[in-house]
Write a protein that holds these residues in place. Sequence first.
Motif, PDB file in Angstrom:
ATOM      1  N   GLY A  42       8.810   8.029  11.606  1.00 14.97           N
ATOM      2  CA  GLY A  42       9.747   7.851  10.513  1.00 14.97           C
ATOM      3  C   GLY A  42       9.645   8.981   9.511  1.00 14.97           C
ATOM      4  O   GLY A  42       8.818   9.882   9.638  1.00 14.97           O
ATOM      5  N   HIS A  49       5.702   5.419  -0.208  1.00 17.21           N
ATOM      6  CA  HIS A  49       6.756   5.080   0.752  1.00 17.21           C
ATOM      7  C   HIS A  49       7.031   3.579   0.691  1.00 17.21           C
ATOM      8  O   HIS A  49       6.101   2.768   0.639  1.00 17.21           O
ATOM      9  CB  HIS A  49       6.311   5.480   2.157  1.00 17.21           C
ATOM     10  N   GLU A  50       8.305   3.195   0.683  1.00 20.33           N
ATOM     11  CA  GLU A  50       8.689   1.798   0.539  1.00 20.33           C
ATOM     12  C   GLU A  50       9.640   1.371   1.650  1.00 20.33           C
ATOM     13  O   GLU A  50      10.463   2.162   2.111  1.00 20.33           O
ATOM     14  CB  GLU A  50       9.360   1.569  -0.825  1.00 20.33           C
ATOM     15  N   TRP A  51       9.527   0.112   2.050  1.00 19.65           N
ATOM     16  CA  TRP A  51      10.440  -0.476   3.036  1.00 19.65           C
ATOM     17  C   TRP A  51      10.434  -1.985   2.850  1.00 19.65           C
ATOM     18  O   TRP A  51       9.620  -2.528   2.112  1.00 19.65           O
ATOM     19  CB  TRP A  51      10.035  -0.093   4.459  1.00 19.65           C
ATOM     20  N   THR A  52      11.345  -2.674   3.515  1.00 17.30           N
ATOM     21  CA  THR A  52      11.430  -4.131   3.381  1.00 17.30           C
ATOM     22  C   THR A  52      11.187  -4.801   4.728  1.00 17.30           C
ATOM     23  O   THR A  52      11.416  -4.212   5.787  1.00 17.30           O
ATOM     24  CB  THR A  52      12.807  -4.575   2.854  1.00 17.30           C
ATOM     25  N   SER A  53      10.713  -6.035   4.671  1.00 22.88           N
ATOM     26  CA  SER A  53      10.538  -6.854   5.869  1.00 22.88           C
ATOM     27  C   SER A  53      10.934  -8.276   5.528  1.00 22.88           C
ATOM     28  O   SER A  53      10.881  -8.689   4.373  1.00 22.88           O
ATOM     29  CB  SER A  53       9.088  -6.802   6.372  1.00 22.88           C
ATOM     30  N   ARG A  82       9.234  -6.577  -0.171  1.00 23.58           N
ATOM     31  CA  ARG A  82       9.214  -5.129  -0.386  1.00 23.58           C
ATOM     32  C   ARG A  82       7.790  -4.640  -0.157  1.00 23.58           C
ATOM     33  O   ARG A  82       6.853  -5.084  -0.821  1.00 23.58           O
ATOM     34  CB  ARG A  82       9.669  -4.797  -1.806  1.00 23.58           C
ATOM     35  N   VAL A 315       3.274   2.486   8.532  1.00 21.29           N
ATOM     36  CA  VAL A 315       4.325   1.540   8.177  1.00 21.29           C
ATOM     37  C   VAL A 315       4.211   0.314   9.075  1.00 21.29           C
ATOM     38  O   VAL A 315       4.380   0.417  10.292  1.00 21.29           O
ATOM     39  CB  VAL A 315       5.724   2.173   8.327  1.00 21.29           C
ATOM     40  N   ARG A 317       6.283  -2.330   9.877  1.00 29.53           N
ATOM     41  CA  ARG A 317       7.690  -2.699   9.680  1.00 29.53           C
ATOM     42  C   ARG A 317       7.836  -4.184   9.364  1.00 29.53           C
ATOM     43  O   ARG A 317       8.657  -4.575   8.559  1.00 29.53           O
ATOM     44  CB  ARG A 317       8.489  -2.335  10.919  1.00 29.53           C
TER      45      ARG A 317
END
Length: 332
Positions: A42, A49-53, A82, A315, A317
């Motif tokens: 990625g 670094h940020e992402w959602t699940s 988040r 990450v 995910r």
Amino acid sequence: MAQLSNVYDSYDATNVNKESLADIIYGLNPAETPLLSTAAQGKARATLHEWTSDEWVSTVGYTNAQVEGDEYANNQLSAPARNVNYCQISNKVISVTDTEVAVDSVGAKDAMAYNIAKYGQLLKNDMETILCGNQAASAGTNNTTQAIRTLRSFEAWVPEANRSDNVTSGAGTTTLAATDGTTGQLRAFTEAQFMDVLQAIYTAGGRADMALFHPVQKRVFAGFSGQAFRQNDAQRKTAYNIVDIYVSDFGEIECRTSRYVRPAGVTGNTTPGRSVLVFQKDKVEVAYLRPFTVTDLAKTGSATRKVIESEYTFVARNPNGLGVVADLSGGA
């Protein structure tokens, strides 16, 4: 004038500089990095670094029975979680004297190119160990080795429900590592522990399809009953004790051996293979703020210097797709 420290010169290269040897370097290649190789690649846009699940396994069971002609009532909706992780910098610095660059050496026409290839592989090994480990995240501070920015690695992301361990405290909230058992809390690896983790991942909505074992635990695992592809070749008088696939009620698990799953000597760990990592492959990613690069450093003295560097993070995910069998003794 004194030579710079840690400079690779012609005296260090006495075993490879050309004399009457064949132009082949025989050496072990420890660059097998199954997590790095399996994880999706990625792109990180910042050091944080940020992402959602989101969780998809939810049921109201037998209560979902509605009255004919009733007015519709809105369901309670929940926002995705988040998640954040910090990007960590790892590197290898290479320094080769100009004399050694000019020398016609055995098996390597260019000493710098050879060492870039070699230490590039060793950098990947370092990264694999970090990613597979139980390291806490830290934002770090400026110009101090006491608070370097570090990523939160695999075991620190595993939810408590997806762990088989021998301690009461599991993974932390947003930055902490999981709590390792003490030497007296370690136990032998069993098939029941492995099955418990597979079941927990499935119950949480995932479907594990890969497991990573340190060699000492892979030997124990070879004796489990759910394995596939073990065979004997009577004609060649060869017995195969290789477990590539584990077939369970929760799917088939690809089984890989890795030197870098909690090896001895890392951050005081004296028990190699104290964890077995289990996960759904499409739920893990390595995001790069800066991919692998080779950069020239300022020339100081009669030597050429380069740095191989990467800035990256782990990450999860969806953390529900990760599991671990922890607090294991050394095995065979």
